[in-house]
Design an enzyme around this catalytic site. Structure first.
Site, short mmCIF file in Angstrom:
data_model
loop_
_atom_site.label_atom_id
_atom_site.label_comp_id
_atom_site.label_asym_id
_atom_site.label_seq_id
_atom_site.Cartn_x
_atom_site.Cartn_y
_atom_site.Cartn_z
N HIS A 1 -13.79 3.13 8.05
CA HIS A 1 -12.96 2.02 7.61
C HIS A 1 -13.43 1.48 6.25
CE1 HIS A 1 -10.08 -1.14 9.45
NE2 HIS A 1 -9.86 -0.99 8.16
N ASP B 1 10.68 2.85 7.44
CA ASP B 1 10.31 1.44 7.56
C ASP B 1 11.52 0.71 8.12
OD1 ASP B 1 9.70 -1.36 7.03
OD2 ASP B 1 8.13 -0.64 5.69
N ILE C 1 0.84 -1.20 0.00
CA ILE C 1 0.00 0.00 0.00
C ILE C 1 0.87 1.25 0.00
CG2 ILE C 1 -1.74 1.31 1.27
CD1 ILE C 1 -2.76 -1.37 2.36
N THR D 1 -4.95 5.34 7.25
CA THR D 1 -5.86 4.37 6.64
C THR D 1 -5.40 2.95 6.94
OG1 THR D 1 -4.61 4.50 4.57
CG2 THR D 1 -6.55 5.91 4.76
N SER D 2 -4.65 2.80 8.04
CA SER D 2 -4.05 1.51 8.35
C SER D 2 -4.71 0.85 9.55
CB SER D 2 -2.55 1.68 8.58
OG SER D 2 -1.92 0.43 8.73
N ARG D 3 -4.30 1.20 10.75
CA ARG D 3 -4.87 0.65 11.98
C ARG D 3 -5.03 1.77 13.00
NH1 ARG D 3 -6.56 -3.18 9.88
NH2 ARG D 3 -6.38 -5.39 10.44
N CYS E 1 1.47 1.01 8.14
CA CYS E 1 2.20 -0.07 8.78
C CYS E 1 1.25 -0.93 9.60
CB CYS E 1 3.32 0.47 9.67
SG CYS E 1 2.82 1.75 10.83
N PRO E 2 1.62 -2.17 9.86
CA PRO E 2 0.77 -3.05 10.67
C PRO E 2 0.78 -2.62 12.13
CG PRO E 2 2.85 -4.13 10.18
CD PRO E 2 2.84 -2.85 9.40
N GLU F 1 -12.71 1.52 17.29
CA GLU F 1 -13.72 1.31 16.25
C GLU F 1 -14.51 0.01 16.39
OE1 GLU F 1 -11.90 -0.68 12.37
OE2 GLU F 1 -10.91 1.21 12.83
N ASP G 1 -9.47 6.94 8.58
CA ASP G 1 -10.40 5.92 8.11
C ASP G 1 -10.49 4.80 9.13
OD1 ASP G 1 -12.16 4.79 6.11
OD2 ASP G 1 -10.60 3.30 5.73
#
Length: 361
Positions: free
Chosen positions: A311, A191, A172, A248-250, A221-222, A279, A274
């Site tokens: 999301h 990263d 992504i 827009t990840s976590r 990133c996760p 959530e 997002d």
């Protein structure tokens, strides 16, 4: 084989059933006589409810459960599932932070996810959030509907020439880099596992080096123990004043209280989300007729320079098709007892691949 699908929305039913029938010929509760390939013989049973200790009995008679990002798969749930005879966990998402993988391995579960699906969908949605927040098109839309054509308060910035920080250069992040290069942006990435694939687009830097120079920062990133609250009081203070932050990840990547404070002090120029840390109790459901008791979420909605979505970055026809195909392919691998390339537990070892970027978030 019976598969219990939890947190099933109408689009989950549509796309899973379509792939199930046309590609695999699997029976579903809606199409018991589905035609096609008989490589797999399973029945998809859809449940609107999320998976939890209370809803485990809905999986009775099922050999596998198909779950989503906000379903609960902690140790008590996993133990209860095993007692019901469930042996496989099929994640129809990339993120797996909601699964106790060590307990799943100990109990002997097959666990597989969908490591990537249409990364362009999330990257394109990220651009939509950046430009909406930057050019204030959401506010202009509401004004015009009321006959107000005043431009005061709608001033934005030209994206060309601005520096954008990308935290996480998986599929992504790389897709976003390709798009932003077309806008004429300078790209800087952070990263812990750099990839040569990013070299044509920009340069890597440490997080401390990236934050002070970026006009926009986007998270890709996760969510791990190392990345939880990677955006916090300290890192927000290092950001360029009036910079904009996009996630827009976590949701857990951001300390919500810290960003609220940064917005109130004008250190942070804008925020587009997002995903949200809390959530799971709200997203993918209609709460418009209820009082939402999450004070931090409600505080965020009061800022004129904050955009929040539910999301939906992944939500394209192409992505839903890929998710359904990959999920059912993982199911086929389980039935056939063949190695599954998307397995997260296998032979007593955990396989949490680095490229399993959480996009659904």
């Amino acid at each position: 084989m019976k598969v219990a699908v939890f947190s099933a929305k109408p689009y989950d039913r549509e796309y899973l059933s379509q792939v199930n029938a046309t590609r695999y010929g699997l029976a579903t509760t809606d199409t018991p006589q589905a035609q096609g390939s008989q490589a797999l013989r399973a029945e998809l049973v859809f449940h609107d409810f999320p998976l939890s200790v209370e809803t485990v009995p809905l999986a009775v008679g099922a050999t596998a459960v198909c779950v989503f990002v906000n379903d609960t798969l902690n140790a008590p749930v996993l133990k209860a599932l095993r007692q019901e005879g469930v042996r496989a966990i099929l994640l129809r998402c990339a993120g797996y932070n909601n699964v106790d993988l060590e307990e799943a391995e100990r109990l002997g579960f097959f666990v597989a996810n969908v490591p990537s699906y249409s990364p362009e969908a999330v990257a394109e949605f990220t651009i939509a959030l950046i430009q909406t927040l930057n050019r204030k098109t959401h506010r202009a839309f509401n004004r015009v509907r009321e006959g107000n054509f005043n431009l005061d308060g709608l001033l934005g910035r030209t994206l060309c020439g601005k520096t954008v920080g990308i935290i996480g250069t998986g599929k992504i992040g790389l897709s976003l880099a390709r798009i932003l290069q077309g806008f004429g942006c300078k790209l800087v990435a952070y990263d812990p596992y750099p990839t040569d694939a990013f070299k044509p687009y920009g340069e890597y830097a440490s997080l401390d080096e990236l934050l002070p120079q970026c006009d926009f920062v986007s998270l890709h990133c996760p969510l791990t123990d190392q990345t939880k609250h990677i955006i916090n009081k300290q890192t927000l203070a290092k950001m360029k004043k009036d910079a904009m932050l996009v996630n827009t990840s976590r949701g857990g990547l951001i300390n919500t209280k810290a960003v609220i404070d940064a917005l109130k002090s004008h250190q942070l120029g804008g925020l587009a989300l997002d995903v949200y840390e809390g959530e799971s109790a709200l997203f993918y459901q209609d709460h418009s007729g209820q009082i939402i008791e999450d004070d931090e979420l409600m505080r965020l909605t009061t800022f004129h320079n904050v955009i929040m979505c539910g999301h939906q970055a992944f939500f394209t026809e192409e992505a839903l098709t890929e998710i359904a195909e990959s999920t059912l392919k993982n199911c086929e691998d389980f039935i056939r007892r063949v190695p599954c390339k998307n397995s997260l537990v296998s032979n007593g070892h955990l396989f949490a691949r680095r490229d399993s970027v959480p996009v659904r978030i």
